[in-house]
Design a protein around this motif. Structure first.
Motif, PDB file in Angstrom:
ATOM      1  N   HIS A 143       0.728  -1.455  -0.384  1.00  0.00           N
ATOM      2  CA  HIS A 143       0.100  -0.077   0.054  1.00  0.00           C
ATOM      3  C   HIS A 143       0.680   1.215   0.193  1.00  0.00           C
ATOM      4  O   HIS A 143       1.023   2.046   0.958  1.00  0.00           O
ATOM      5  N   MET A 144       1.604   1.604  -0.721  1.00  0.00           N
ATOM      6  CA  MET A 144       2.758   2.110  -0.758  1.00  0.00           C
ATOM      7  C   MET A 144       1.971   4.466  -1.173  1.00  0.00           C
ATOM      8  O   MET A 144       1.330   3.857  -2.341  1.00  0.00           O
ATOM      9  N   ASP A 145       1.641   5.072  -0.587  1.00  0.00           N
ATOM     10  CA  ASP A 145       0.730   6.047  -0.912  1.00  0.00           C
ATOM     11  C   ASP A 145       1.521   6.883  -1.985  1.00  0.00           C
ATOM     12  O   ASP A 145       1.173   7.450  -2.389  1.00  0.00           O
ATOM     13  N   SER A 146       2.762   7.356  -1.729  1.00  0.00           N
ATOM     14  CA  SER A 146       3.905   7.722  -2.778  1.00  0.00           C
ATOM     15  C   SER A 146       4.811   7.015  -3.136  1.00  0.00           C
ATOM     16  O   SER A 146       5.413   6.904  -2.818  1.00  0.00           O
ATOM     17  N   VAL A 147       4.828   6.682  -3.962  1.00  0.00           N
ATOM     18  CA  VAL A 147       6.429   6.090  -4.495  1.00  0.00           C
ATOM     19  C   VAL A 147       7.165   6.143  -5.838  1.00  0.00           C
ATOM     20  O   VAL A 147       6.448   6.773  -7.410  1.00  0.00           O
ATOM     21  N   LEU A 148       7.888   6.408  -5.921  1.00  0.00           N
ATOM     22  CA  LEU A 148       9.102   7.424  -6.654  1.00  0.00           C
ATOM     23  C   LEU A 148       9.855   5.741  -7.279  1.00  0.00           C
ATOM     24  O   LEU A 148      10.811   5.460  -6.179  1.00  0.00           O
ATOM     25  N   LYS A 176      -0.156   7.893  -7.951  1.00  0.00           N
ATOM     26  CA  LYS A 176       0.399   7.091  -6.600  1.00  0.00           C
ATOM     27  C   LYS A 176       1.859   6.716  -7.236  1.00  0.00           C
ATOM     28  O   LYS A 176       3.007   7.358  -5.937  1.00  0.00           O
ATOM     29  N   ILE A 177       2.168   6.722  -7.962  1.00  0.00           N
ATOM     30  CA  ILE A 177       3.752   6.328  -9.097  1.00  0.00           C
ATOM     31  C   ILE A 177       4.033   7.009  -9.850  1.00  0.00           C
ATOM     32  O   ILE A 177       3.105   7.762 -10.725  1.00  0.00           O
ATOM     33  N   LEU A 178       5.279   7.066  -9.612  1.00  0.00           N
ATOM     34  CA  LEU A 178       5.982   8.232 -10.740  1.00  0.00           C
ATOM     35  C   LEU A 178       7.656   7.334 -11.094  1.00  0.00           C
ATOM     36  O   LEU A 178       8.006   7.470 -10.574  1.00  0.00           O
ATOM     37  N   VAL A 179       7.707   7.489 -12.428  1.00  0.00           N
ATOM     38  CA  VAL A 179       8.785   7.235 -12.736  1.00  0.00           C
ATOM     39  C   VAL A 179       9.861   7.546 -13.087  1.00  0.00           C
ATOM     40  O   VAL A 179       9.177   8.572 -14.201  1.00  0.00           O
ATOM     41  N   ALA A 180      10.984   7.496 -13.068  1.00  0.00           N
ATOM     42  CA  ALA A 180      11.274   9.093 -13.234  1.00  0.00           C
ATOM     43  C   ALA A 180      13.115   8.454 -13.784  1.00  0.00           C
ATOM     44  O   ALA A 180      13.962   7.450 -13.158  1.00  0.00           O
ATOM     45  N   TYR A 199       8.197   6.144  -0.178  1.00  0.00           N
ATOM     46  CA  TYR A 199       9.101   5.282  -0.851  1.00  0.00           C
ATOM     47  C   TYR A 199       9.932   5.171  -2.251  1.00  0.00           C
ATOM     48  O   TYR A 199       9.603   5.731  -3.210  1.00  0.00           O
ATOM     49  N   VAL A 200      10.738   4.608  -2.223  1.00  0.00           N
ATOM     50  CA  VAL A 200      11.758   4.883  -3.389  1.00  0.00           C
ATOM     51  C   VAL A 200      11.983   3.693  -4.078  1.00  0.00           C
ATOM     52  O   VAL A 200      12.277   2.880  -2.980  1.00  0.00           O
ATOM     53  N   VAL A 201      11.939   3.020  -5.015  1.00  0.00           N
ATOM     54  CA  VAL A 201      12.605   2.656  -5.512  1.00  0.00           C
ATOM     55  C   VAL A 201      13.260   1.955  -6.263  1.00  0.00           C
ATOM     56  O   VAL A 201      12.774   2.624  -7.945  1.00  0.00           O
ATOM     57  N   ASN A 202      14.435   1.552  -6.489  1.00  0.00           N
ATOM     58  CA  ASN A 202      15.854   1.013  -7.942  1.00  0.00           C
ATOM     59  C   ASN A 202      14.939   0.245  -8.292  1.00  0.00           C
ATOM     60  O   ASN A 202      16.165  -0.415  -8.311  1.00  0.00           O
ATOM     61  N   SER A 212      12.067  13.158   8.579  1.00  0.00           N
ATOM     62  CA  SER A 212      10.690  12.399   8.673  1.00  0.00           C
ATOM     63  C   SER A 212      11.538  10.334   7.806  1.00  0.00           C
ATOM     64  O   SER A 212      12.188  10.820   6.746  1.00  0.00           O
ATOM     65  N   SER A 213      10.614   9.514   8.093  1.00  0.00           N
ATOM     66  CA  SER A 213      11.431   7.931   7.716  1.00  0.00           C
ATOM     67  C   SER A 213      10.847   7.430   6.510  1.00  0.00           C
ATOM     68  O   SER A 213      10.240   7.768   5.939  1.00  0.00           O
ATOM     69  N   GLY A 214      11.545   7.093   5.653  1.00  0.00           N
ATOM     70  CA  GLY A 214      11.585   6.813   4.197  1.00  0.00           C
ATOM     71  C   GLY A 214      12.025   5.439   4.310  1.00  0.00           C
ATOM     72  O   GLY A 214      12.599   4.989   4.607  1.00  0.00           O
ATOM     73  N   MET A 215      11.560   4.482   2.755  1.00  0.00           N
ATOM     74  CA  MET A 215      12.066   3.641   2.652  1.00  0.00           C
ATOM     75  C   MET A 215      12.544   3.552   0.868  1.00  0.00           C
ATOM     76  O   MET A 215      12.012   4.337   0.870  1.00  0.00           O
ATOM     77  N   ALA A 216      13.535   2.775   1.110  1.00  0.00           N
ATOM     78  CA  ALA A 216      14.548   2.498  -0.071  1.00  0.00           C
ATOM     79  C   ALA A 216      14.736   1.212  -0.660  1.00  0.00           C
ATOM     80  O   ALA A 216      14.379   0.042   0.403  1.00  0.00           O
TER      81      ALA A 216
END
Ligand code: AMP
Length: 427
Positions: A244-249, A297-301, A316-319, A341-345
């Motif tokens: 349930h990632m709210d905002s993921v790059l 909710k998902i941006l691909v960059a 979230y950041v997804v590599n 704030s804490s984040g997840m990569a």
């Protein structure tokens, strides 16, 4: 330390209060007094540290002093050069916000769009100009811009400027600036080339270094998934459903790859958008705004497009691809875990990316925690792992239902048919 103690004028204090800024960030604490004294500054700081306000506030304070009241048409007195359109727009927006209760006007110019509207804005007269280097030189050559009256010059994201090959453009601009000016130079890294460039711009600067990149990296929970290249999209979808990632790059190494990810996600019913250099300015802005509003909710960059994207609450950041330049990993994961704030990569690593992983782990001086429990594990890679520390499962998973239904539950952000937008907005 409060903003008031920094000696800021009421007009600025008022807007900072409205913005909910409680106290200056470290770069603001260190830089604002130096800049208010009129000294040159060499700042080693990355986006996300509050550096825009660190340079914008003193410039606004100087320019809004009564003796600076424009007589006749406004002249450009402050020039900020930054490498990308996104950064330029964000900086100009920041000047608008911080200068809300002053009489100052700013505008932004960048390439890739028609120049007409930009020239019109310039013709009306502005005090502060934010620009990318190419368009700036174009308009100078067309005599639409004069740098004769510049009193404040800011070179932002200098290392990225060099990476993007802007060095010659920058040198041309510097040669046109009045000698008598205050100069500010910001870079996330201080390679020897950057130091050399800074010496051509700055007089005898004061130096400020904040938040070494590793510190940012430490705040972010990092995990690693070994997976084959072909299974990356399945793994991404699996994680989107589970977390349930709210905002993921999502980061892709190439523009083509970014488009492909969007297409494949779309096929599975996940709405996303890509931002990269081949997208039109309008498409990029639309995607970014929708993402900031929470509608998307998902941006691909790609790395270049994502640099400087200023999104609060990016969870979230997804590599999707590991970067081949290890510093990019730190920049990428610095997109999350901002402002305390804490984040997840989450990083995917296929066989061809092992060398990149090694370089990254060397740079951040730690091993990224490997997640072993997922359906697409690439065992061959896993057994090669040097990873001593094992982690079973992802911290935020599992949440039982991938896509909750019904009005009482969370909105289903992922389906193509939107069930209602979030009204959260950043900035
Ligand atoms: P920047 O490094 O300039 O890109 O700023 C990163 C983010 O921090 C932006 O969203 C700013 O609005 C926010 N920010 C800047 N200064 C402060 C402050 N003193 N307190 C809270 N937020 C801030």
């Amino acid at each position: 330390m409060t903003f008031k103690e920094l000696g800021l004028i009421p007009a600025i204090l008022r807007t900072l209060e409205e913005q909910g800024y409680k106290k200056p960030t470290p770069i603001q604490q260190q830089s604002i007094p130096i800049l208010l004294k009129g000294r040159d500054l060499l700042g080693c700081a990355q986006t996300g540290t509050g550096k825009t306000a660190a340079f914008a506030i003193p410039i606004i304070q100087h320019l809004s002093a009564p003796h600076n009241e424009p007589a006749g048409r406004r002249k450009i007195k402050a020039l900020i050069i930054t490498p990308t359109r996104e950064l330029a727009t964000q900086i100009a927006d920041s000047f608008t916000v911080y200068g809300k209760y002053t009489n100052l006007k700013n505008t932004v110019i960048f390439g890739g769009v028609k120049q007409r509207a930009q020239v019109d804005a310039l013709r009306k007269g502005v005090d502060i100009l934010v620009a990318t280097p190419g368009r700036l030189l174009d308009l100078i050559n067309q005599r639409k811009i004069s740098l004769r009256d510049i009193e404040y010059f800011v070179l932002d994201e200098a290392d990225q400027m060099l990476d993007m090959g802007f060095i010659h453009d920058i040198k041309k601009v510097i040669a046109m600036l009045p000698k008598q000016r205050q100069s500010l130079f910001f870079s996330a890294t201080m390679h020897p080339k950057i130091v050399t460039l800074s010496k051509q711009i700055l007089g005898n600067p004061e130096r400020v270094t904040v938040q070494p990149e590793q510190t940012t990296a430490e705040k972010v929970e990092q995990s690693l998934y070994f997976v084959t290249k072909g299974n990356k999209i399945k793994l991404l979808i699996y994680l989107l459903q589970m977390n349930h990632m709210d905002s993921v790059l999502v980061f892709s190494r190439t523009k083509h790859g970014a488009n492909k990810i969007v297409k494949l996600l779309d096929r599975e019913g996940f709405r996303s958008a890509a931002i990269h250099g081949n997208k039109s300015q309008t498409a990029r802005e639309l995607a970014l705004n929708n993402f900031k509003k929470g509608d998307l909710k998902i941006l691909v960059a790609t790395d270049i497009a994502a640099r400087g994207i200023d999104i609060d609450e990016l969870s979230y950041v997804v590599n999707y691809d590991l970067p081949n330049v290890p510093e990019s990993y730190v920049h990428r994961i610095g997109r999350t875990g901002r402002a305390g704030s804490s984040g997840m990569a989450i990083s995917f690593c296929d066989a061809a990316e092992r060398a990149y992983l090694r370089d990254i782990e060397k740079l951040i001086a730690k091993k990224i925690t490997v997640v072993h429990e997922h359906p697409y594990i690439n065992d061959g890679l896993e057994s090669e792992s040097l990873q001593p520390e094992r982690k079973h499962g992802h911290k935020r998973r599992p949440k039982p239902a991938a896509k909750p239904k019904g009005s009482g539950g969370r909105k289903n952000y992922w389906n193509k048919k939107k069930t209602g937008g979030s009204s959260r907005s950043s900035n």
